[in-house]
Design a protein around this motif. Structure first.
Motif, PDB file in Angstrom:
ATOM      1  N   CYS A  95      -4.777  51.612  -1.172  1.00  0.00           N
ATOM      2  CA  CYS A  95      -5.635  52.354  -1.697  1.00  0.00           C
ATOM      3  C   CYS A  95      -6.317  51.826  -3.222  1.00  0.00           C
ATOM      4  CB  CYS A  95      -5.061  53.692  -2.002  1.00  0.00           C
ATOM      5  SG  CYS A  95      -4.544  54.305  -0.050  1.00  0.00           S
ATOM      6  N   GLY A  96      -7.634  52.412  -2.913  1.00  0.00           N
ATOM      7  CA  GLY A  96      -8.760  52.135  -4.508  1.00  0.00           C
ATOM      8  C   GLY A  96      -8.475  53.690  -5.117  1.00  0.00           C
ATOM      9  N   PRO A  97      -8.836  53.601  -6.051  1.00  0.00           N
ATOM     10  CA  PRO A  97      -9.072  54.753  -7.174  1.00  0.00           C
ATOM     11  C   PRO A  97      -9.728  55.661  -6.095  1.00  0.00           C
ATOM     12  CG  PRO A  97     -10.094  53.507  -8.093  1.00  0.00           C
ATOM     13  CD  PRO A  97      -9.660  52.423  -7.308  1.00  0.00           C
ATOM     14  N   ASP A  98     -10.654  55.426  -5.618  1.00  0.00           N
ATOM     15  CA  ASP A  98     -11.989  56.315  -4.677  1.00  0.00           C
ATOM     16  C   ASP A  98     -11.980  56.520  -2.831  1.00  0.00           C
ATOM     17  OD1 ASP A  98     -12.789  58.049  -6.624  1.00  0.00           O
ATOM     18  OD2 ASP A  98     -14.202  56.668  -6.803  1.00  0.00           O
ATOM     19  N   CYS A  99     -10.600  56.385  -2.547  1.00  0.00           N
ATOM     20  CA  CYS A  99     -10.713  55.849  -1.018  1.00  0.00           C
ATOM     21  C   CYS A  99     -10.822  56.931  -0.203  1.00  0.00           C
ATOM     22  CB  CYS A  99      -9.344  53.962  -1.177  1.00  0.00           C
ATOM     23  SG  CYS A  99      -7.917  55.145  -0.526  1.00  0.00           S
ATOM     24  N   ARG A 155     -10.800  51.077 -13.657  1.00  0.00           N
ATOM     25  CA  ARG A 155     -11.357  50.344 -12.398  1.00  0.00           C
ATOM     26  C   ARG A 155     -11.212  48.923 -12.441  1.00  0.00           C
ATOM     27  NH1 ARG A 155     -15.796  52.412  -8.555  1.00  0.00           N
ATOM     28  NH2 ARG A 155     -13.985  54.056  -8.296  1.00  0.00           N
TER      29      ARG A 155
END
Lengths: 49, 97, 667
Positions: free
Chosen positions: A41-45, A29
């Protein structure tokens, strides 16, 4: 039958694996935040690509 | 709900004969059910641009669907909702009910 | 519009080794995302609200000529970017977006029912001079709308291939694929609007030029429309208008909206209960199975108390999350969300927010991360920033586990007025508290740091539609899958680690008596950490166990519940069938013997979770969407800090205010 030593060994391995997984995730992250990616997108979106 | 709908119909019919607008007037003062020709946009440039891309441009025909809470327009089949301040800045020529 | 610049050099013919790159571009609500799904077979979120496709979606399909990569661009009304997502679309089309390889073919998706307005964007795209195909979508609705379109004439006028399709039924997709394959080898479109020399000759002002450009396009479109579109009957007032007369009504509109929200929360609490009980029983069953298979020892404790206790306590909330996303999906896909934005605009305006800010705020009930992404439809930068800053105050689904645990444990299940329960009302109260705080915070931001004029409301209301079960099911499944993945990875790992921290170092027996669970926990690494934190949470009335759970939940809120699950799993070896809430209620203070947790503390704790920004994903997203780098870091830090101060303040006030009023007693 699993002996007490085996149980201790397994617990040690599980703890190490969990710590490693979380550390790797945190590291990923940090590096991802430093280099902005083109995608939105982020890793958790939750959009999963 | 049905009574409410009937009351609305009556209100529209009552307001129509009283509406007298020689030449141009703001879109905001057009009654429900009228068709109008857009003649000018006097809102800030970015809003005017937005309106034009959405089909409200000089020379466009719009139908006034509802005016009681904001302005609801029929622009070539799509429904466009505007607040009253925008509708005041759109000058139109009413055509017919 | 500057995109109308000179001729673009023709790209080299398609090499067989490289996949063909195709972009879908079109107005919001033209069925673009549905067409994307039909083309690629890849499922993706489709909703009825303008601008919901703010994220870039990519997919792929194969033809006999090789692979074709499709990118679905955000919906846009024109190529003069007014909002960030329109700017993304323009950048990709012009081949200047970072990380997106240049395009081979552009597919313009046009809603046949609304052709004239869709042609506006089409003229702009055609002027780029790239290989283009027009997909004329929803041709099945023309009949009912009293319209007829002469496709052959349209092809003549536009100079590109026009393929009629019905994306929802997959009709015309094969022909569209074929047209895309052949578009590269066809001559480039050379659209010549009349009077094109005029705009270039008058450099007086940019706005005047833009005005003339729009008028020039619409004159051209009107001429094309005259030759291609036949209108048989004027549109009668549709049932959609009749519904709108009520839904958009000054009095009924907000009431209907409030009623719908109440229904959603009630459903979330009461419908989910049997399912949650089922999951609870399943977890207990698994625990019993492990207990039978493994002899007592460290490993058994790790699996039963650590992993199962932690993950199980979070899994219980899966039904509620699914129900929340189901309802949000229904509201979006039915077309109601845009109406809600319009109705609520009047109430947003005094706060300095746009009606469009309302959709991100509502999405915030589900998850702040997509909600912050959806602020890209807000054109005014300061309105957008203010919305981003307050979105995380909306109670997201990750707070649900915390609320549910505490409500179920400490709020009596008393019926209020026959239909509603006190528990449901408490939940609603938490959501209301967050919502009111978000609105007030927005008002403060808009009057201090982010002052600017509020933009007028111009919003397209999509036609009402019956949400597709497949699309709804898919979107709920995506969320459920994400939640399960988190539970299986992050929460699983954290649970295991916490178990380790709560178990080691082993406590030493005093006076030869065996170590009690309480002593063990207190002397463990977790206990030491908890005692260190205790002074910070003592003013709020919490013990070190809650303190530890709070610290752990800075990674993600639902970790609070799993941490409590692990702590109490470790403390109560052997009775994991008992729900966590019950254990909390029975917990006694080791010194005074009074209940360790009171309803007052529970309310204070819930308030803390209403306000605190305990979600690393949201912090990352705020950082990215507020400009990244140092600017973004400053906004993210400000957001985190102000929310933490609010949280601590609220919990403190509730606890001490309650004590002063005499609500300190046990349950």
């Amino acid at each position: 039958m699993i002996g007490a030593t085996m149980q201790n060994l397994a617990v040690g391995a599980a703890l190490a694996a969990a710590a490693l997984y979380l550390a790797r995730r945190a590291w990923k992250r940090v590096t991802a935040a430093r280099q902005p990616r083109s995608g939105a997108c982020g890793p958790d979106c939750g959009c999963d690509h | 709900m049905l009574n409410f709908w009937k009351r609305r119909r009556r209100a529209v019919n009552a307001s129509s004969p009283g509406f007298n607008c020689p030449g141009d007037c703001p879109l905001a003062s057009c009654p429900i059910g009228y068709c109008a020709l857009v003649v000018g946009l006097s809102c800030p440039a970015h809003e005017a641009r937005r309106l034009r891309t959405l089909g409200v441009f000089e020379g466009a025909r719009v139908n006034i669907v509802d005016t009681r809470s904001g302005i609801l327009l029929d622009v070539r089949g799509s429904r466009l909702a505007l607040d009253v301040s925008v509708a005041r800045s759109i000058r139109v020529r009413p055509l017919a009910a | 519009m500057t995109a109308a610049a000179g001729p673009v050099p023709a790209p080299p013919p398609r090499p067989t080794t490289r996949p063909l790159r195709v972009a879908l571009v079109g107005n919001p609500n033209c069925g673009k995302s549905t067409l994307f799904n039909a083309l690629t077979g890849r499922r993706q979120r489709v909703a009825n609200f303008p601008g919901v496709t703010v994220e870039r979606a990519e997919g792929e399909y194969r033809t006999e000529n090789g692979a074709v990569e499709v990118v679905d661009l955000p919906g846009t009304y024109s190529l003069s970017p007014e909002s960030p997502d329109e700017a993304i679309a323009l950048d990709v089309l012009l081949g200047r977006a970072t990380g997106v390889p240049p395009l081979d073919v552009i597919v313009i998706v046009a809603d046949a029912e609304n052709l004239e307005r869709n042609l506006y964007l089409a003229t702009e795209v055609l002027e780029l001079g790239r290989p283009t195909v027009i997909a004329l979508n929803r041709v099945d609705r023309l009949e009912r709308a009293g319209l007829q379109i002469d496709v052959v004439e349209l092809i003549h006028e536009l100079g590109v291939v026009v393929v009629p399709v019905v994306a929802t039924r997959g009709e015309g997709i094969d022909r569209l694929r074929h047209a895309i394959d052949r578009a590269v080898s066809l001559p480039r479109p050379a659209l010549a609007l009349d009077e094109s020399g005029e705009a270039a000759a008058a450099p007086d002002s940019a706005h005047a030029a833009a005005d003339r450009d729009a008028q020039r396009r619409y004159r051209w479109i009107a001429r094309v429309a005259e030759r291609t579109i036949t209108r048989r009957a004027p549109r009668a007032a549709s049932w959609s208008d009749r519904v709108d007369a009520v839904v958009l009504h000054k009095v009924w509109g907000p009431l209907i909206f409030l009623g719908l929200m109440l229904l959603v929360f009630q459903a979330m609490f009461s419908w989910a209960q049997p399912l949650a009980d089922g999951i609870q029983a399943l977890v207990a069953l698994t625990g019993a199975g492990v207990r039978a298979a493994i002899p007592p020892g460290e490993l058994r404790s790790l699996i039963v108390d650590g992993a199962l206790g932690g993950v199980g306590s979070v899994l219980v909330f899966l039904p509620q999350i699914a129900i929340l996303f189901l309802f949000i999906g229904i509201l979006e896909d039915s077309g109601y969300m845009a109406r809600a934005a319009f109705v609520m605009d009047r109430y947003m305006r005094p706060l300095g927010l746009h009606g469009k800010s309302f959709i991100p705020l509502i999405s915030g009930y589900a998850c702040a991360v997509p909600a912050i992404m959806s602020t890209r439809t807000i054109q005014q930068p300061k309105e957008r920033l203010a919305t981003i800053m307050v979105v995380p105050l909306m109670s997201c689904s990750a707070r649900l586990p915390v609320y549910t645990l505490l409500v179920a444990a400490f709020v009596p299940a008393v019926a209020v007025g026959g239909v509603l329960s006190l528990q449901g009302l408490t939940m609603l109260g938490m959501y209301l508290m967050g919502t009111v705080a978000a609105l007030l915070a927005a008002a403060v931001f808009r009057r201090t740091l982010l002052r600017s004029e509020t933009r007028a409301l111009i919003i397209e209301l999509p036609p009402y539609a019956v949400p597709s079960v497949r699309v709804l099911g898919n979107s709920v499944w995506q969320r459920v899958r994400l939640f399960l993945r988190r539970a299986g990875t992050v929460i699983f790992s954290i649970s295991i680690l916490l178990w380790g921290l709560a178990t080691y170092p082993r406590a030493t027996p005093v006076d030869g008596r065996p170590v009690t669970q309480e002593q063990q926990l207190s002397q463990s690494a977790l206990g030491t950490l908890g005692h260190a934190i205790a002074p910070a949470v003592r003013p709020l009335g919490y013990d070190w166990k809650i303190g530890v759970s709070m610290v752990a939940s800075f990674a993600a809120r639902e970790v609070f519940v799993s941490t409590m699950g692990t702590i109490y799993g470790v403390g109560h070896e052997g009775d994991d069938t008992k729900a966590l809430g019950q254990r909390l209620r029975q917990e006694r203070d080791p010194v005074t013997g009074r209940p360790a947790y009171t309803p007052l503390m529970a309310i204070g704790l819930m308030a803390f979770y209403v306000f605190a920004l305990m979600c690393t994903s949201t912090v990352t997203m705020t950082h990215k969407e507020t400009g990244g780098g140092w600017t973004g870091a400053r906004w993210a830090a400000l957001q985190f800090t102000y929310m933490l101060v609010l949280a601590y303040g609220a919990a403190f006030l509730i606890y001490h205010g309650g004590l002063a009023l005499g609500f300190g007693g046990g349950a």
